[in-house]
Design an enzyme around this catalytic site. Sequence first.
Site, short mmCIF file in Angstrom:
data_model
loop_
_atom_site.label_atom_id
_atom_site.label_comp_id
_atom_site.label_asym_id
_atom_site.label_seq_id
_atom_site.Cartn_x
_atom_site.Cartn_y
_atom_site.Cartn_z
N HIS A 135 -17.45 41.86 12.64
CA HIS A 135 -17.70 40.90 11.56
C HIS A 135 -16.38 40.58 10.88
O HIS A 135 -15.63 41.49 10.52
CB HIS A 135 -18.63 41.51 10.50
N ASP B 178 -26.39 45.98 10.89
CA ASP B 178 -26.27 45.29 12.17
C ASP B 178 -25.80 46.30 13.22
O ASP B 178 -24.94 47.13 12.95
CB ASP B 178 -25.25 44.14 12.03
N SER C 91 -17.89 46.55 11.45
CA SER C 91 -17.84 45.65 10.30
C SER C 91 -16.78 46.19 9.35
O SER C 91 -15.75 46.70 9.81
CB SER C 91 -19.23 45.57 9.68
#
Lengths: 275, 192
Positions: free
Chosen positions: B40, B133, B13
Site C-alpha cells: 500500500h 488487508d 502496508s
Amino acid sequence: MTADLQLTDEQIETILEDMVEVHGYDFTHYSRASLKRRIIRLVSLDKFLSFAEFRFKVRQDPSYLNRFVEQVTVNVTEMFRDETFYRTLREDVLPVLATWPLIRIWHAGCSTGEEVYSMAILLQEANLLHKSLLYATDINPAVLEQVRSGVFPLHQMKQYSDNYIRSGGRKDFSMYYTAQYDAAKFDERLGKRIILATHNLVSDRSFNEFQLILCRNVMIYFDKELQDRALKLFDDSLEALGFLALGSKETLKFSTVTGNYRQIENKEKIWRKIK
Amino acid sequence: MNPKYEVLAIGGSAGSLSMLLTLLPHLVPTLNIALVVVLHRKDSEDNTLVDVLRHRTMFAVKEAEDKETIETNTIYVAPTDYHLLVEKDHSFSLDNSEKVNYSRPSIDVTFESLADVYGPTVVGLLLSGANADGVDGLKAIKKAGGGIVVQDPAASVVPYMPQQALNALPADMLLHEHSLERFIQYLADKSQ
C-alpha cells in the site's frame, strides 16, 4: 472478501456460455481472473445458496440480466483522473482538434460518464464545445441513464476539483455544477453535446468516424484476442491524424495496428494515427 | 514430496518497507522463484518503489504489466491504483475495480488470485501494516495448500496486520531480522 459460495472454473464457464446462448452477451474473451472474482462477488452480494440457483436466475429471469451485466463489468471512474493525461489533452490534443470544423469524439466504455463530462469541460474552456459531439457508449444501459442525468455524488467534488486544478484547470470547479442535497448536478450546457448509445465492443461494429477515441481502463478486462479486435475497431473508426487514448496501464504496442500509430512525445497513453 | 514454491507473494502496508529491504539481498537465484509484491502506498510513489528495490537485489525488478507472463528470478511490483490478478496461463491482469479493505492494490485480491492459480506452489508473506488487508488472502493460500509466513508482530513497526493474520490462522514461521536465513532455508527446502 471471501464469498460463502465458491464457484469452480467449470461453473464460471457454464455461466458465460449461458450468457451467450440465452442473452447474446459474450464475456468469453474477458480476462478470467477478474471476471471470476466479479461473478463470485455477485453471488455473494445476492446471497445465492447454490450454483444451480444462481444459474437458474441468470437463465430465466430477464430482469436479472441487467444486474449481472452491471455488476460483472467494472464501473469505477473519476473526473480528471490522471492529471498529466488531461493536461496533455488540454495542451497538445485539443489545439489540433480545433482545426476541424466538427469535432467527433467517442468515449468507448464510458461507464457512468465522469470522463465524458471532464472532456466536455475541457472543450468548453477551449471554446470548442459548440462544434463538438461527444459519443458516449457502454455495454451497460443502466450507466448510460446516469450519464444522461448529469448527476454525480457531491462528496466526490472535492477530489474532482483537486484533480481538475492539478490537470491545469484555472476556473472555480464548482461553477460547473449545482449542489442539491448529496448530489452535484452538472450544467446542462455540458450535457447537450453528449450522445448516448449502448455499444458492445465484443459484438458491435464501427458506427461513425472520429478524430478522438478514448477507451480507458476497459481493455484491461479483455484477453489479448479481444483487445486486438477492439483496437482494430477503433482503427476503423478513427480518421487519419486522429488520436486514440488508452488507460495508464494499457498499450497499443503489441497489437496488429501498432504500425499505423505514433505515441505522442511525452509518453502519455495517447497515440496519433499516421497511416 | 511437496511441490516446490514457484511464487513468493509479499503483502505489506505501513512500516513494511524496511523489512522488505532487509529481506531482498538474501534472496538468491538458485531459489528459482518469482516475487509478487503488493505494498500500500501513495500514487506518486509508483516508480520510486521499483528503483528502491532494484538496488537491493540480484533479481530483475519491474512494475507488473497487464498480460505479462510471470518469470522466475523477477520481482513484480503491483502498480498503484490497480488490483493485480493472475490468469491460469501465469500472466498478470490489472483491474481497477472498487477498493478492497480501503486499498487498491489490495493484498487480498492478489493473494486470492495467486492461490487460485498456483495452489500449493505459492507462499504468502504478510508484513507490517495498520489494516487487515491480506488476512483473507493468506487464508485462501492456506486453503490451497500453500505456505504462510508472517512478520513477527513484535518486530513490526505497525503490528496490527501481522497480528490479525496470526489471530486468524497459524503461520509456518514468523519472520524477523534474525530469522532471515531460516526463511531462505524454508523457501529452499521446497524450491530445489
